[in-house]
Design a protein around this motif. Structure first.
Motif, short mmCIF file in Angstrom:
data_model
loop_
_atom_site.label_atom_id
_atom_site.label_comp_id
_atom_site.label_asym_id
_atom_site.label_seq_id
_atom_site.Cartn_x
_atom_site.Cartn_y
_atom_site.Cartn_z
N SER A 1 0.83 -1.20 0.00
CA SER A 1 0.00 0.00 0.00
C SER A 1 0.87 1.25 0.00
O SER A 1 1.91 1.29 0.66
CB SER A 1 -0.93 0.03 1.22
N ASP A 2 0.43 2.27 -0.73
CA ASP A 2 1.14 3.55 -0.68
C ASP A 2 0.36 4.60 0.11
O ASP A 2 0.81 5.73 0.27
CB ASP A 2 1.49 4.07 -2.07
N ILE A 3 -0.81 4.22 0.62
CA ILE A 3 -1.56 5.02 1.57
C ILE A 3 -2.28 4.06 2.51
O ILE A 3 -2.83 3.05 2.07
CB ILE A 3 -2.57 5.97 0.87
N VAL A 4 -2.22 4.36 3.80
CA VAL A 4 -2.81 3.48 4.83
C VAL A 4 -3.66 4.32 5.77
O VAL A 4 -3.21 5.38 6.24
CB VAL A 4 -1.71 2.74 5.63
N LEU A 5 -4.87 3.85 6.03
CA LEU A 5 -5.73 4.52 7.00
C LEU A 5 -6.00 3.58 8.16
O LEU A 5 -6.54 2.48 7.97
CB LEU A 5 -7.06 4.95 6.37
N MET A 6 -5.63 4.01 9.36
CA MET A 6 -5.95 3.28 10.58
C MET A 6 -7.26 3.81 11.13
O MET A 6 -7.33 4.92 11.66
CB MET A 6 -4.85 3.48 11.63
N ALA A 7 -8.33 3.05 10.97
CA ALA A 7 -9.64 3.46 11.46
C ALA A 7 -10.04 2.53 12.60
O ALA A 7 -11.03 1.80 12.52
CB ALA A 7 -10.66 3.42 10.33
N VAL A 8 -9.24 2.59 13.66
CA VAL A 8 -9.43 1.72 14.82
C VAL A 8 -9.75 2.59 16.03
O VAL A 8 -9.49 3.80 16.03
CB VAL A 8 -8.17 0.88 15.10
N PRO A 9 -10.34 2.01 17.09
CA PRO A 9 -10.56 2.79 18.32
C PRO A 9 -9.25 3.38 18.82
O PRO A 9 -8.18 2.76 18.66
CB PRO A 9 -11.12 1.75 19.30
N VAL A 10 -9.31 4.55 19.43
CA VAL A 10 -8.09 5.19 19.89
C VAL A 10 -7.32 4.30 20.86
O VAL A 10 -6.09 4.33 20.90
CB VAL A 10 -8.39 6.57 20.52
N SER A 11 -8.02 3.49 21.63
CA SER A 11 -7.36 2.61 22.59
C SER A 11 -6.57 1.50 21.90
O SER A 11 -5.70 0.87 22.52
CB SER A 11 -8.38 1.99 23.54
N ALA A 12 -6.86 1.25 20.62
CA ALA A 12 -6.17 0.20 19.87
C ALA A 12 -5.02 0.75 19.03
O ALA A 12 -4.37 -0.01 18.31
CB ALA A 12 -7.16 -0.54 18.97
N VAL B 1 5.40 6.38 2.27
CA VAL B 1 4.06 5.82 2.37
C VAL B 1 3.28 6.65 3.39
O VAL B 1 3.77 6.88 4.50
CB VAL B 1 4.08 4.34 2.79
N LEU B 2 2.10 7.10 3.01
CA LEU B 2 1.30 7.95 3.89
C LEU B 2 0.46 7.11 4.85
O LEU B 2 -0.37 6.31 4.42
CB LEU B 2 0.37 8.83 3.04
N PHE B 3 0.70 7.30 6.15
CA PHE B 3 -0.07 6.63 7.20
C PHE B 3 -0.89 7.68 7.94
O PHE B 3 -0.36 8.70 8.37
CB PHE B 3 0.86 5.92 8.19
N MET B 4 -2.19 7.41 8.10
CA MET B 4 -3.06 8.33 8.84
C MET B 4 -3.98 7.53 9.75
O MET B 4 -4.20 6.34 9.55
CB MET B 4 -3.92 9.16 7.86
N ASP B 5 -4.52 8.23 10.76
CA ASP B 5 -5.56 7.63 11.59
C ASP B 5 -6.78 8.54 11.52
O ASP B 5 -6.77 9.55 10.81
CB ASP B 5 -5.08 7.47 13.05
N VAL B 6 -7.84 8.18 12.23
CA VAL B 6 -9.04 9.03 12.26
C VAL B 6 -9.52 9.22 13.70
O VAL B 6 -10.69 9.50 13.94
CB VAL B 6 -10.18 8.44 11.39
N GLY B 7 -8.62 9.09 14.65
CA GLY B 7 -8.98 9.14 16.05
C GLY B 7 -9.48 10.50 16.50
O GLY B 7 -8.99 11.54 16.04
N SER B 8 -10.44 10.51 17.42
CA SER B 8 -11.03 11.75 17.92
C SER B 8 -10.18 12.43 18.98
O SER B 8 -10.49 13.55 19.40
CB SER B 8 -12.42 11.47 18.50
N THR B 9 -9.15 11.76 19.46
CA THR B 9 -8.16 12.40 20.33
C THR B 9 -6.81 12.22 19.67
O THR B 9 -6.59 11.29 18.91
CB THR B 9 -8.14 11.78 21.74
#
Length: 294
Positions: A63-74, A90-98
């Protein structure tokens, strides 16, 4: 265009991101991983992902782009699972609310590879969760806050900005600390209050009768009390320091209202109500962005 998006957590947020990139023609292939095989099976049937990965690490592979859409605790466990595949460029991002806890976990686990990580928080969602509710338009017209670290690769920060913008989001930049302080006030505390208020009514002896009389105002005020319990458990725990600061401020203003009611000071009560009413009438959502920059 990206060759492959790796989604770790194929629920509402991850699934919607995949659909948005597909609709915008930004990705050739999407591979997804979730702890629950039924989730990835459902995602594949819906066309959210093109193939399933047996592990988070395999979702990153190729992958050349990765999205971590997991609970913040994980987040920390996820970083540990994928750290050997976190490569420069490689672009790594999350979507965490904190953000502070996620950033701290990334620093601990990824070390020098943290330069590939661009923390992100899309201000979007629904009261329902799961890939079945994934929506390609979820992020359109919404704000996305990115909180890059000093070590983050500037090219990847720009790439993150470009990809969110391309699916219709407005991208803002903040520090993790300012982010968590701001969202404790405008998102996390309101959710906590909604949970507490609804419980306070529903658990009264006559609560069921009271609820049967509730109208649109009550419905609007308590809408967010129906939010996902596990997600909000993690958010409230991870940002507890800032939330408790905001809770203290709220207690002071509630105490002031209670005091003027107890003392039958109608004039002071009206002044307090007018202060809130005037401020709310003059407020426009998204205009005031403390601590952020475009």
């Amino acid at each position: 265009m990206f060759n492959q998006l790796g989604v770790i957590g194929c629920g509402l947020m991850g699934g919607s991101f995949a659909l948005a990139l597909k609709r915008a023609g930004l990705v050739k292939r999407v591979i997804g991983y979730s702890k629950s095989p039924s989730t990835t099976e459902r995602a594949k049937k819906m066309g959210v992902i093109d193939d399933t990965a047996e592990s988070a690490l395999l979702a990153v592979s190729g992958s050349d782009i990765v999205l971590m859409a997991v609970p913040v605790s994980a987040s920390e466990a996820t970083f540990k699972a994928i750290r050997h595949m976190v490569e420069p460029g490689v672009l790594f991002m999350d979507v965490g609310s904190t953000k502070r806890d996620v950033v701290d976990a990334a620093r601990r686990v990824l070390k020098e590879r943290v330069s590939s990580f661009v923390p992100a928080h899309p201000i979007a969602g629904k009261e329902v969760s799961g890939v079945s509710h994934a929506d390609a338009a979820l992020y359109a017209g919404r704000q996305v806050i990115i909180t890059p670290l000093p070590q983050t690769d500037p090219d990847l920060v720009q790439k993150a900005t470009d990809v969110w913008s391309a699916i219709g989001a407005q991208v803002l930049r903040m520090t993790p600390e300012n982010h968590d302080a701001a969202f404790a006030a405008v998102s996390h505390l309101p959710h906590m209050l909604a949970f507490a208020f609804f419980n306070s009514v529903a658990k009264q002896p006559a609560g069921r009768d009271f609820l049967s009389l509730a109208g649109p105002g009550f419905r609007d005020f308590t809408r967010i009390a129906a939010s996902d319990p596990e997600v909000w458990r993690d958010i409230l725990m991870s940002n507890r320091e800032e939330i408790l600061k905001q809770s203290m401020r709220f207690r002071h203003t509630l105490d002031a209202l209670e005091h003027v009611i107890k003392t039958s000071n109608a004039e002071a009560l009206e002044d307090l109500i007018r202060s809130a009413s005037d401020a709310r009438a003059g407020w426009q959502m998204g205009v005031t962005k403390p601590g952020s920059s475009r």
